[in-house]
Motif scaffolding. Structure first.
Motif, short mmCIF file in Angstrom:
data_model
loop_
_atom_site.label_atom_id
_atom_site.label_comp_id
_atom_site.label_asym_id
_atom_site.label_seq_id
_atom_site.Cartn_x
_atom_site.Cartn_y
_atom_site.Cartn_z
N LEU A 143 3.47 6.62 -5.07
CA LEU A 143 3.64 6.72 -6.83
C LEU A 143 3.31 8.23 -7.08
O LEU A 143 3.41 8.77 -7.85
N TRP A 144 2.12 8.52 -6.80
CA TRP A 144 1.64 9.44 -6.27
C TRP A 144 2.77 10.85 -6.71
O TRP A 144 2.26 11.47 -7.06
N ASP A 151 0.65 -1.29 -0.06
CA ASP A 151 -0.24 0.02 0.53
C ASP A 151 0.77 1.05 0.15
O ASP A 151 0.49 2.18 -0.74
N GLU A 152 2.02 1.24 0.89
CA GLU A 152 2.57 2.62 0.69
C GLU A 152 3.24 2.57 -0.09
O GLU A 152 3.56 3.53 -1.23
N GLN A 153 4.02 1.48 -1.51
CA GLN A 153 4.61 2.01 -2.33
C GLN A 153 4.11 2.01 -3.86
O GLN A 153 4.08 3.03 -4.15
N MET A 207 -3.32 1.09 -7.10
CA MET A 207 -3.10 2.81 -7.21
C MET A 207 -4.37 3.71 -6.97
O MET A 207 -3.93 4.54 -6.61
N ASN A 208 -5.56 2.90 -7.41
CA ASN A 208 -6.53 2.93 -7.31
C ASN A 208 -7.25 3.71 -6.22
O ASN A 208 -8.30 4.17 -6.30
N ARG A 209 -6.88 3.19 -5.23
CA ARG A 209 -7.46 2.92 -3.86
C ARG A 209 -7.00 4.42 -3.13
O ARG A 209 -7.51 4.75 -2.10
N HIS A 210 -6.15 4.75 -3.35
CA HIS A 210 -5.36 6.08 -2.25
C HIS A 210 -5.91 6.50 -1.39
O HIS A 210 -5.82 6.47 -0.49
N LYS A 211 -4.84 5.13 -1.18
CA LYS A 211 -4.72 4.84 0.24
C LYS A 211 -3.43 5.39 1.22
O LYS A 211 -2.21 4.66 0.71
N VAL A 212 -3.90 6.52 2.52
CA VAL A 212 -3.12 6.74 2.69
C VAL A 212 -2.12 6.45 3.62
O VAL A 212 -2.94 5.86 4.85
#
Length: 279
Positions: free
Chosen positions: A184-185, A178-180, A212-217
């Motif tokens: 990328l964003w 999730d972090e990686q 990539m589409n989840r935008h989980k911070v």
């Protein structure tokens, strides 16, 4: 056609339940989370304008609107920063201001000297794409036998998503993945990130694309590793931004005495004793 900004707003809207914000539950809904009307009222904008932002038909909302949307969706500090970043990326894509120049790989001499001063600590210079550019001997010892530093241009993001050994090395692989994907964003430019994402997608599969589409911070807590010879390790992370270089200095600190001892033994066993830089 949607935009990263619109996708993020829609994802957050779907993930927040009305009761979390003290809103009445209007009963059965076609989709989870908040209605557009709920968010629009809280942000003080029209439903039609919110729809245009989410669908990518309005790519340049004002700073005031972004603040209002952050309040309406109850975003935390990291999520608000991501919202502002995505607004910039979306606007730059629309006006063509982003350049195609590659991400900087050279590490400034003063940064290399800082790494030397951090010896025998565990530290690495990287960027949001995951390129590993320079590291201390202790970081090399930590990666020994894992495959992370193999090749002439090692990349953490590629390793996490395409090397089976990563799922063993990172005890919390799901969190690291999730972090990686999120980082990328924040790449040096949107084009850099899009190029790497396109390169990784075929080998990384749908897990990568979904993330990539989840935008989980990410929260970036303790990093748990399972080293092939040193066993389980717990490391705290300190991340320093080298803004002028679009690079990062990551320092890993043992979170307990057992980890400190294991890292010291690993450094002695592997015999790594010099700074390594890639350029």
């Amino acid at each position: 056609m949607g935009t990263p900004l619109g996708d993020f707003i829609r994802v957050k809207r779907d993930s927040v339940q009305p009761e979390q914000l003290g809103l009445p539950d209007h009963g059965r809904r076609r989709s989870p989370g908040l209605r557009r009307s709920d968010v629009a009222v809280r942000a003080g904008i029209s439903v039609e304008y919110l729809t245009r932002i989410e669908q990518g038909r309005d790519r340049n909302p004002s700073v005031a609107v972004l603040h209002a949307l952050g309040d309406a969706l109850a975003l935390n500090t990291a999520e608000r920063e991501h919202l502002r970043y995505l607004a910039k990326v979306t606007g730059d894509e629309c006006t063509g201001r982003l350049g195609p120049e590659p991400a900087r790989r050279e590490v400034r001499p003063s940064v290399l000297e800082t790494l030397r001063l951090l010896e025998p600590g565990i530290a690495v210079v990287t960027n949001r794409l995951g390129d590993l550019l320079a590291w201390t001997a202790a970081y090399e010892a930590l990666a020994d036998g894992t495959g992370l530093l193999e090749g002439d241009a090692p990349n953490l993001t590629q390793y996490v998503f395409t090397d089976a050994r990563a799922r063993t090395y990172f005890a919390d692989w799901e969190t690291v993945a999730d972090e990686q994907a999120f980082d990328l964003w924040q790449g040096p430019t949107a084009e850099n990130a899009e190029w790497l994402a396109a390169e990784l997608a075929p080998a990384a599969g749908p897990e990568f694309t979904e993330r990539m589409n989840r935008h989980k911070v990410p929260e970036r807590g303790v990093l748990n590793l399972h080293h092939p010879t040193a066993g389980d390790l717990r490391l705290r992370r300190e991340l320093l931004e080298l803004a002028s270089d679009a690079q990062l200095l990551l320092v890993l600190l043992p979170d307990d005495e057992a980890t400190a001892g294991a890292v010291a033994r690993l450094r002695e066993q592997t015999g790594h004793g010099r700074l390594r830089a890639i350029s």
